[in-house]
Design a protein around this motif. Sequence first.
Motif, mmCIF file in Angstrom:
data_model
loop_
_atom_site.group_PDB
_atom_site.id
_atom_site.type_symbol
_atom_site.label_atom_id
_atom_site.label_comp_id
_atom_site.label_asym_id
_atom_site.label_seq_id
_atom_site.Cartn_x
_atom_site.Cartn_y
_atom_site.Cartn_z
ATOM 1 N N ASN A 1 1.029 9.993 6.932
ATOM 2 C CA ASN A 1 1.911 9.641 5.869
ATOM 3 C C ASN A 1 3.469 9.768 6.671
ATOM 4 O OD1 ASN A 1 0.827 8.600 3.861
ATOM 5 N ND2 ASN A 1 0.911 10.280 2.472
ATOM 6 N N THR B 1 1.950 2.394 -3.435
ATOM 7 C CA THR B 1 1.984 2.354 -1.993
ATOM 8 C C THR B 1 3.304 1.466 -1.597
ATOM 9 O OG1 THR B 1 1.206 1.974 0.084
ATOM 10 C CG2 THR B 1 0.376 0.600 -1.519
ATOM 11 N N SER B 2 3.905 1.778 -0.662
ATOM 12 C CA SER B 2 5.059 0.789 -0.176
ATOM 13 C C SER B 2 4.569 0.116 0.783
ATOM 14 C CB SER B 2 6.147 1.777 0.353
ATOM 15 O OG SER B 2 5.818 2.468 1.296
ATOM 16 N N LYS B 3 3.302 0.303 1.472
ATOM 17 C CA LYS B 3 2.808 -0.621 2.765
ATOM 18 C C LYS B 3 2.186 -1.981 2.275
ATOM 19 C CE LYS B 3 2.816 4.271 3.875
ATOM 20 N NZ LYS B 3 2.083 5.595 4.213
ATOM 21 N N GLY C 1 -2.760 3.582 -0.824
ATOM 22 C CA GLY C 1 -1.942 4.304 -2.133
ATOM 23 C C GLY C 1 -2.669 5.439 -2.633
HETATM 24 P P1 ADP Z 1 -0.436 5.169 1.342
HETATM 25 O O1 ADP Z 1 0.005 6.011 2.499
HETATM 26 O O2 ADP Z 1 -1.916 4.567 1.421
HETATM 27 O O3 ADP Z 1 0.449 4.189 0.788
HETATM 28 P P2 ADP Z 1 -0.240 7.549 0.156
HETATM 29 O O4 ADP Z 1 -0.721 8.111 -1.084
HETATM 30 O O5 ADP Z 1 -0.637 8.387 1.163
HETATM 31 O O6 ADP Z 1 -0.596 6.101 0.008
HETATM 32 O O7 ADP Z 1 1.445 7.650 -0.059
HETATM 33 C C1 ADP Z 1 1.986 6.719 -1.008
HETATM 34 C C2 ADP Z 1 3.317 6.417 -0.819
HETATM 35 O O8 ADP Z 1 4.226 7.504 -0.938
HETATM 36 C C3 ADP Z 1 3.323 5.709 0.606
HETATM 37 O O9 ADP Z 1 3.252 4.599 0.738
HETATM 38 C C4 ADP Z 1 4.811 6.116 1.115
HETATM 39 O O10 ADP Z 1 5.790 5.254 0.582
HETATM 40 C C5 ADP Z 1 5.125 7.453 0.332
HETATM 41 N N1 ADP Z 1 5.090 8.650 1.205
HETATM 42 C C6 ADP Z 1 4.062 9.548 1.297
HETATM 43 N N2 ADP Z 1 4.222 10.267 2.313
HETATM 44 C C7 ADP Z 1 5.453 10.083 2.769
HETATM 45 C C8 ADP Z 1 6.265 10.804 3.636
HETATM 46 N N3 ADP Z 1 6.030 12.067 4.330
HETATM 47 N N4 ADP Z 1 7.500 10.250 3.820
HETATM 48 C C9 ADP Z 1 8.075 9.163 3.205
HETATM 49 N N5 ADP Z 1 7.038 8.401 2.312
HETATM 50 C C10 ADP Z 1 6.069 8.994 2.066
#
Ligand code: ADP
Length: 512
Positions: free
Chosen positions: A35, A79-81, A98
């Motif tokens: 992340n 998720t933002s991805k 996410g």
């Molecule tokens: P994913 O990585 O699959 O999108 P996660 O549950 O790991 O899902 O994270 C959810 C969302 O939180 C990410 O899509 C991101 O937008 C945000 N995020 C998580 N960790 C960080 C970080 N260290 N810095 C910035 N944004 C983060």
Amino acid sequence: MESKIFKLPSSVINQIAAGEVVENPASIVKELIENSLDAGATRIGIEVVDGGQSLIRIEDNGSGMSERDALLSIERHATSKIQETADLQTLSTMGFRGEALAAISSVCHFEMRTCQKKGTRIVADGGSVSLVEPCARNPGTTIEVRSLFYNVPARKKFQKSKSADAAAVTKIVEMIALANERVSFTLNGKELLSRRDEILKEFEHQIQGKGIYGYIAEPAKAGQTRRGQYLFINKRPIFSPLIAKAVKSAFGTRIAEHSHPKFVLFLEMSPDLVDVNVHPQKKEVRFKDESAIFRLVHTAVEKAFAPKKTFSDPIAFNQPISTGSFTENFPSMPLKAFEPELDWIFPQRPLAVFGKYLLLQKEGLLLVDLSSAFARLLFESFVLEAKSAQALMFPLQFPFENGDEEIVEKLMKIGVEARLLKNTLVIDALPNYLEAADFDTFFDEWKVGRKLEEIATKYSRRSKRKFTLEQGTKIWQEVQMCKDPLYDPLGNPIFIHLNEDDFAKLMGKRNG
Ligand code: ADP
Ligand code: MG
């Protein structure tokens, strides 16, 4: 009618999902670092206490999150991805499901401090948010995971030891650090950079090609496990039996059948050629065209072995005068098809020293104890399953008491082809490396029940045994194909390596 079906509360769903993503502290560390990388961090600090069982803290200088996003981030499938399935095809980030933060925060005391423009602090316990407040922080994100699995007793019971977890955390952090040279990592306050150099130092040969680069270690370093195999696809640490197999096939006969070559391999490929969505932890992948990948890896690794052009310097004066040809002295030594690789194995010409050691130039000096190496060869020729006994031109004969058929069976088991002829024990063939002239010495010791490890070692150490340069190089080559190419049967090292520091120490030089 009464309904028996209930919808599960999201906290329970998250805990179930956590079973897949959140296996252990190392997998949490991996998700959190990924992340941070996705958020563009250039500095990532990792801290673990009790191997992560008590505390995991990841701190980054990445993009950070707004308060709204921070709250969303610990919800499932937030998720933002990616926004639609098509995005999966062009994915360049590590995460995308996410579910990591939702899963992680549901099985611990969770705290996040994050800052995009303003700082936000969020506290959650077992997945339910108990506090949201402004806080002061530089841009970036800190995530703390305390008391992992405190609310999932069944999982807690199956936790590994703290030290095993700590080792797994170190390995995953090292892997990620290897793949991300431009990011600085610290683990429990220690900079990982030097450690990365240390890891890479082990791998002597460079691999380079289109979409593939990395390093392989010499065949002699191949291990019994896959621990020395690091594979990354688009910077993501991945396990792929297919690629491991392709590397191994390129090593060909340079390594024993059951050993695993060491490598660090980075593949870069268009995301639409590889499906990372197979395994919940994204540890495994599926390739669109497996045979193309296999060929790519095989060819690139093979190239790394190609003989390098070297000037073979005229050092013939160091060569001991050979007494008779090699094959004459070692009638039983099998000749394998090594020759084309000689240049690779011996880019510099070796020296035979005292008839007992072989000296090779290899990032310093490699000093091979030939009697230890020979003992290893001899021992393995007794115990290896696939035996290749060498028939004797003149069978050996020993007077033998009647009635002990068992001894024949036992001899056959260690590669000695024997038969009883009335009161005579006839030996028709011997295992490789056991010479006919020495059989009776061997036999005396073996009869009284001495262990093969001891016999092989003692037999190889006899002071009268001297090796010529030719024999020495052959032995060194062959021992690298052994199951254990590092130690003789009694555990003495087969070779030692002397680097520049070692030389300085030998010369008695001190710093300053
Ligand atoms: P994913 O990585 O699959 O999108 P996660 O549950 O790991 O899902 O994270 C959810 C969302 O939180 C990410 O899509 C991101 O937008 C945000 N995020 C998580 N960790 C960080 C970080 N260290 N810095 C910035 N944004 C983060
Ligand atoms: Mg993620």
